[in-house]
Write a protein that holds these residues in place. Structure first.
Motif, short mmCIF file in Angstrom:
data_model
loop_
_atom_site.label_atom_id
_atom_site.label_comp_id
_atom_site.label_asym_id
_atom_site.label_seq_id
_atom_site.Cartn_x
_atom_site.Cartn_y
_atom_site.Cartn_z
N SER A 15 61.94 30.61 34.51
CA SER A 15 61.50 31.97 34.71
C SER A 15 60.36 32.26 33.73
O SER A 15 60.37 31.76 32.61
CB SER A 15 62.67 32.93 34.45
N LEU A 16 59.40 33.05 34.16
CA LEU A 16 58.26 33.40 33.32
C LEU A 16 58.42 34.83 32.80
O LEU A 16 59.21 35.60 33.32
CB LEU A 16 56.97 33.28 34.12
N ASP A 17 57.64 35.18 31.81
CA ASP A 17 57.64 36.55 31.28
C ASP A 17 56.82 37.48 32.15
O ASP A 17 56.71 38.66 31.84
CB ASP A 17 57.10 36.58 29.85
N PHE A 18 56.22 36.99 33.22
CA PHE A 18 55.39 37.80 34.10
C PHE A 18 56.27 38.44 35.17
O PHE A 18 57.06 37.77 35.82
CB PHE A 18 54.32 36.96 34.79
N LEU A 19 56.10 39.76 35.36
CA LEU A 19 56.85 40.46 36.38
C LEU A 19 56.14 40.40 37.73
O LEU A 19 54.90 40.35 37.80
CB LEU A 19 57.04 41.93 36.00
N CYS A 20 56.93 40.42 38.78
CA CYS A 20 56.39 40.47 40.14
C CYS A 20 55.59 41.76 40.30
O CYS A 20 56.02 42.83 39.87
CB CYS A 20 57.53 40.43 41.16
N LEU A 21 54.44 41.65 40.92
CA LEU A 21 53.57 42.81 41.10
C LEU A 21 54.05 43.72 42.21
O LEU A 21 53.63 44.87 42.30
CB LEU A 21 52.14 42.35 41.40
N VAL A 22 54.95 43.24 43.05
CA VAL A 22 55.50 44.03 44.15
C VAL A 22 56.85 44.62 43.76
O VAL A 22 57.06 45.83 43.84
CB VAL A 22 55.62 43.19 45.44
N CYS A 23 57.76 43.77 43.33
CA CYS A 23 59.12 44.23 42.98
C CYS A 23 59.15 44.98 41.65
O CYS A 23 59.95 45.89 41.48
CB CYS A 23 60.07 43.04 42.90
N GLU A 24 58.31 44.58 40.73
CA GLU A 24 58.16 45.17 39.41
C GLU A 24 59.37 45.04 38.49
O GLU A 24 59.32 45.45 37.35
CB GLU A 24 57.73 46.64 39.51
N ASP A 25 60.48 44.50 38.98
CA ASP A 25 61.64 44.31 38.11
C ASP A 25 62.15 42.87 38.16
O ASP A 25 63.20 42.57 37.64
CB ASP A 25 62.76 45.30 38.47
N GLN A 26 61.41 42.00 38.81
CA GLN A 26 61.78 40.59 38.94
C GLN A 26 60.77 39.73 38.20
O GLN A 26 59.56 39.90 38.38
CB GLN A 26 61.79 40.17 40.42
N ASN A 27 61.26 38.81 37.39
CA ASN A 27 60.37 37.86 36.74
C ASN A 27 59.94 36.80 37.75
O ASN A 27 60.73 36.39 38.60
CB ASN A 27 61.06 37.19 35.55
N CYS A 41 57.91 35.02 43.30
CA CYS A 41 59.00 35.97 43.17
C CYS A 41 60.09 35.55 44.16
O CYS A 41 59.85 35.47 45.36
CB CYS A 41 58.53 37.39 43.49
N LYS A 42 61.26 35.24 43.63
CA LYS A 42 62.36 34.82 44.51
C LYS A 42 62.81 35.96 45.43
O LYS A 42 63.32 35.71 46.50
CB LYS A 42 63.56 34.35 43.68
N SER A 43 62.61 37.18 45.01
CA SER A 43 63.06 38.33 45.78
C SER A 43 62.16 38.60 47.00
O SER A 43 62.64 38.69 48.11
CB SER A 43 63.13 39.56 44.89
N CYS A 44 60.85 38.75 46.77
CA CYS A 44 59.96 39.12 47.88
C CYS A 44 59.09 37.98 48.39
O CYS A 44 58.33 38.16 49.34
CB CYS A 44 59.08 40.30 47.46
N CYS A 86 46.81 42.51 36.90
CA CYS A 86 47.07 41.10 36.64
C CYS A 86 48.28 40.97 35.73
O CYS A 86 48.37 41.65 34.71
CB CYS A 86 45.84 40.47 36.00
N PRO A 87 49.22 40.08 36.07
CA PRO A 87 50.40 39.93 35.21
C PRO A 87 50.11 39.24 33.89
O PRO A 87 50.94 39.25 32.99
CB PRO A 87 51.34 39.09 36.08
N VAL A 88 48.91 38.67 33.74
CA VAL A 88 48.56 37.97 32.51
C VAL A 88 47.76 38.87 31.57
O VAL A 88 48.16 39.09 30.43
CB VAL A 88 47.79 36.67 32.82
N CYS A 89 46.64 39.43 32.05
CA CYS A 89 45.78 40.24 31.18
C CYS A 89 45.96 41.75 31.39
O CYS A 89 45.43 42.55 30.63
CB CYS A 89 44.32 39.86 31.38
N PHE A 90 46.70 42.13 32.43
CA PHE A 90 47.01 43.53 32.76
C PHE A 90 45.83 44.35 33.25
O PHE A 90 45.95 45.54 33.47
CB PHE A 90 47.72 44.25 31.60
N ASP A 91 44.66 43.74 33.41
CA ASP A 91 43.51 44.45 33.99
C ASP A 91 43.72 44.59 35.49
O ASP A 91 44.41 43.76 36.11
CB ASP A 91 42.21 43.69 33.72
N PRO A 92 43.10 45.61 36.11
CA PRO A 92 43.21 45.74 37.57
C PRO A 92 42.64 44.51 38.26
O PRO A 92 41.59 43.98 37.87
CB PRO A 92 42.38 46.98 37.89
N MET A 93 43.35 44.06 39.28
CA MET A 93 42.88 42.93 40.08
C MET A 93 41.92 43.45 41.16
O MET A 93 42.00 44.60 41.57
CB MET A 93 44.05 42.19 40.71
N TYR A 94 41.03 42.58 41.60
CA TYR A 94 40.08 42.88 42.66
C TYR A 94 40.80 42.70 43.99
O TYR A 94 41.31 41.61 44.29
CB TYR A 94 38.89 41.93 42.51
#
Length: 132
Positions: A15-27, A41-44, A86-94
């Motif tokens: 598991s990574l420390d990055f959260l899913c960008l859709v689920c927001e509560d799943q690593n 993301c195993k969930s979505c 972005c789950p790494v740098c937290f800047d908005p993705m294009y």
């Protein structure tokens, strides 16, 4: 080869420390997809992959695909309004149409060279009509 992305991923148990960008509560989980490490993301079933790996995966899997082509569907313009960080740098993705086959909208971080694909988008790219 006619398997789907979801059928082809092998989870590596990390598991990574990055959260899913859709689920927001799943690593995100580390997985292997045709000898390429990806974050899933195993969930979505959304996918985070680096740009060079995405290009190699698309090229290789499109050339191997032997099933029927998907009928092209237009992009829903509302998808272009999606804002993901972005789950790494937290800047908005294009957020933009994928500039290849498949008529999908993807999210890219140019600084981190990462691409986010929602569930089913990778399969649409592989099964899109056009040169293989």
């Amino acid at each position: 080869m006619n398997t789907t992305f979801e059928d082809s991923v092998r989870f590596l148990g990390r598991s990574l420390d990055f959260l899913c960008l859709v689920c927001e509560d799943q690593n995100l989980q580390v997985g292997e997809f045709f000898q390429t490490q990806v974050c899933i993301c195993k969930s979505c079933q959304s996918l985070l992959v680096d740009g060079p790996s995405l290009g190699m995966l698309v090229q290789g899997l499109r050339s191997q695909y032997r099933g029927p082509d998907d009928k092209p569907t237009p992009i829903d313009p509302r998808q272009l309004n999606q804002i993901l960080n972005c789950p790494v740098c937290f800047d908005p993705m294009y957020t933009h149409p994928y500039h290849g086959p498949g008529n999908v909208v993807i999210n890219s971080c140019n600084a981190c060279q990462l691409t986010w694909l929602d569930k089913g988008e990778f399969d649409k790219i592989i099964r899109a009509p056009g040169r293989r």
